[in-house]
Design a protein around this motif. Sequence first.
Motif, PDB file in Angstrom:
ATOM      1  N   SER A 103      -0.088  -3.085  -4.568  1.00  0.00           N
ATOM      2  CA  SER A 103      -1.389  -2.926  -5.211  1.00  0.00           C
ATOM      3  C   SER A 103      -1.570  -1.480  -5.638  1.00  0.00           C
ATOM      4  N   TRP A 104      -2.427  -1.285  -6.621  1.00  0.00           N
ATOM      5  CA  TRP A 104      -2.705   0.048  -7.138  1.00  0.00           C
ATOM      6  C   TRP A 104      -4.106   0.473  -6.735  1.00  0.00           C
ATOM      7  N   VAL A 111       0.058   3.794  -4.703  1.00  0.00           N
ATOM      8  CA  VAL A 111       0.424   2.413  -4.416  1.00  0.00           C
ATOM      9  C   VAL A 111       0.153   2.102  -2.947  1.00  0.00           C
ATOM     10  N   THR A 112      -0.349   0.899  -2.684  1.00  0.00           N
ATOM     11  CA  THR A 112      -0.580   0.457  -1.308  1.00  0.00           C
ATOM     12  C   THR A 112      -0.031  -0.957  -1.152  1.00  0.00           C
ATOM     13  N   THR A 120       2.075   8.393   0.422  1.00  0.00           N
ATOM     14  CA  THR A 120       1.431   8.389  -0.893  1.00  0.00           C
ATOM     15  C   THR A 120       2.460   8.018  -1.959  1.00  0.00           C
ATOM     16  N   PRO A 121       2.944   6.776  -1.948  1.00  0.00           N
ATOM     17  CA  PRO A 121       3.981   6.409  -2.911  1.00  0.00           C
ATOM     18  C   PRO A 121       3.474   6.443  -4.343  1.00  0.00           C
ATOM     19  N   ARG A 122       4.297   6.946  -5.229  1.00  0.00           N
ATOM     20  CA  ARG A 122       3.958   6.994  -6.646  1.00  0.00           C
ATOM     21  C   ARG A 122       4.119   5.614  -7.257  1.00  0.00           C
ATOM     22  N   HIS A 123       3.456   5.415  -8.348  1.00  0.00           N
ATOM     23  CA  HIS A 123       3.680   4.198  -9.120  1.00  0.00           C
ATOM     24  C   HIS A 123       5.152   4.195  -9.536  1.00  0.00           C
ATOM     25  N   ILE A 164       2.080  -8.206  -8.280  1.00  0.00           N
ATOM     26  CA  ILE A 164       1.973  -6.786  -8.654  1.00  0.00           C
ATOM     27  C   ILE A 164       1.009  -6.623  -9.836  1.00  0.00           C
ATOM     28  N   GLU A 165       0.036  -7.499  -9.918  1.00  0.00           N
ATOM     29  CA  GLU A 165      -0.865  -7.503 -11.079  1.00  0.00           C
ATOM     30  C   GLU A 165      -1.546  -6.157 -11.280  1.00  0.00           C
TER      31      GLU A 165
END
Length: 638
Positions: A103-104, A111-112, A120-123, A164-165
Amino acid sequence: MGTIQDFYKSTRPNTVGALISLLRGNTPPQDRWDRGEPASWAASLPALADELHSAGLDSSWVALEYSPHQAGRRRADAVLMGAGRDGRPCYLVVELKQWAQASWDVAREQVTGTGAGYETPRHPFDQAFAYAQFIRNYTSGMHDEDQVTIAAAAFLHNATEGSIETLRTAGHDRSAGTFSGDSTGRRRFRERLHALLDPGRDGTAAKDRLMEAHYQQGPALLDAAARIFSDPDRYPLTDQQYEIFAHIQNAVSDAMSVSADRNQAVIVVKGGPGTGKTWIAMHLLGANAHAHRQVAYATNSGSLRSALQKSANFRSIFDGRPAHELITSARTYWDNARWHNPLDLLIVDEAQRLEEYTVRRAQNNPRELQERLEAQQITQIFELKKSAKVLVLFIDEDQAATYRDHVTIDEAERVAHRTGATFEIFELNEQHRSGGSEAYEAWVDALLGGTPTVWHDEDNFTVRVAESPQELERLTIDGDAGSARLLAGFCWEWSTPQFPVTIEDVPHDISIDGWHKRWNLRQPVDGFPRDTAWAHNPRGAEQVGSIFTAQGFEFDRCGVIIGPDLVWSAEAERMTVDMGASRYKKLVSLHRRDPAAADRVRNQYRVLLTRAMQGVVLYSTDPDTREMLESIVNPFEG
């Protein structure tokens, strides 16, 4: 060809067709793979290969774990190399993820819900896009967008469009470049591949172009500063830099939240020369200004401040303030009216240059004022913290080089506790200057502070020792005044004529065996720049820079004159400081009270020796030191 694991570990690219053949005939059982990276490739590589084969791209090439220049230790999962339908070289950087869902978080821009162990992952599309921009900005033959296509994609082969909408609706570019592994996602991915690459064209020329390319610096920081304000994605952060950037952004969000447990923070980011401190600072300034947060950037480096103000986009207005007004002096936060309405974020660069107490008028504070400041411990760093909810300090204690430089990390922690703020330290250790050579940084440290070691040139960075100052100038400038500078230790008087009309009215301060040069000028004369413009005006190459004008800047090549204040002692087997040879009078005076101030001379040379991107030329005025340098720099080994 070997196994898939061999393919994965190889630094050489192979054709997509070769990869397909390998996968069909030699796929090893999962339990033969080690845990970690190879295991992830056992799942991801076949999924990628299937789509490339379905798109008919067997004649294109693929490089796995490709490391773009300036990306630090991080590597792009896959770079597809081929030809576009117009025949131009075309490259697609693909980030592969095994996430089944994600999810964003719009508020925090992260990203979570992936199950991955990142804070804190990047898109994933942003990761691929950053690698693509590193290739574009720092690789020879890749800069011209009209000649070379470089694109990005994220392929989440275990996910569905529905799972992943929100990743796919996080902005137009992310939507168009993010693909799942269900039938719809794979169809969209193949359509993307067909739009970029021509299956009927051989990709060898594109492969050769990238694999044979060398490091070529993109726009310098000052040239890029204005673009960072308007288009930060153009000059991306590395993953390490981004993690720190994202953490600071979260801290600012918490500070602005009325429901947060604590809304004050002091964050220290420590790192040596060339680790990207100012780069992160510019991204933080641009991002928070565009978010209409109350933000400012401060430094006590007058040359860096002036250059950044001039490069900032004057047409960008943030809450009624021109962009260049966000770049301030760290000496301007003493008015306690600021403290009643603090900034959301104050970014302090070159924080080791903060002074103990701010001089508010003329050269010294009136005695009564100074006594009050000392009694109440109203230090400069205290003033800065009181002026902002979140104070970020970019610091390198080993670059404390002037008599005024005072602040240390311990001092920052004391101020955090005193003001009730949380305190955190992050460290940058990737090297983006000196051709990315961590070995050169270690060599400089050994030369200045320990036992000198042997240096051997690397592909991206060279060191030379000149026999004369004339040779130093020739090897350094080499007809390219725009990207090279001469630097020297402060061992010559700096004359300051009051009203020079022509350049001939300014004496040559530096004189060595018939070679004469001027220090960088205090005011512009005859088209020659003053000290604050010396670093980025081509005519600055005709003057010699010092610690005061070089700190914070970078150049393709530097010629460094090591003066008599730092000489080789065969008896001590190390470089020794001779403070009697220094013309930095206030540092000499400090040394009389505190002998440890001699280390400031070593730090000055550490700054001067770490300004170059491609190579440095050394010349010492001391014959014994010169002989020692010649013996350890690229020694002949017959």
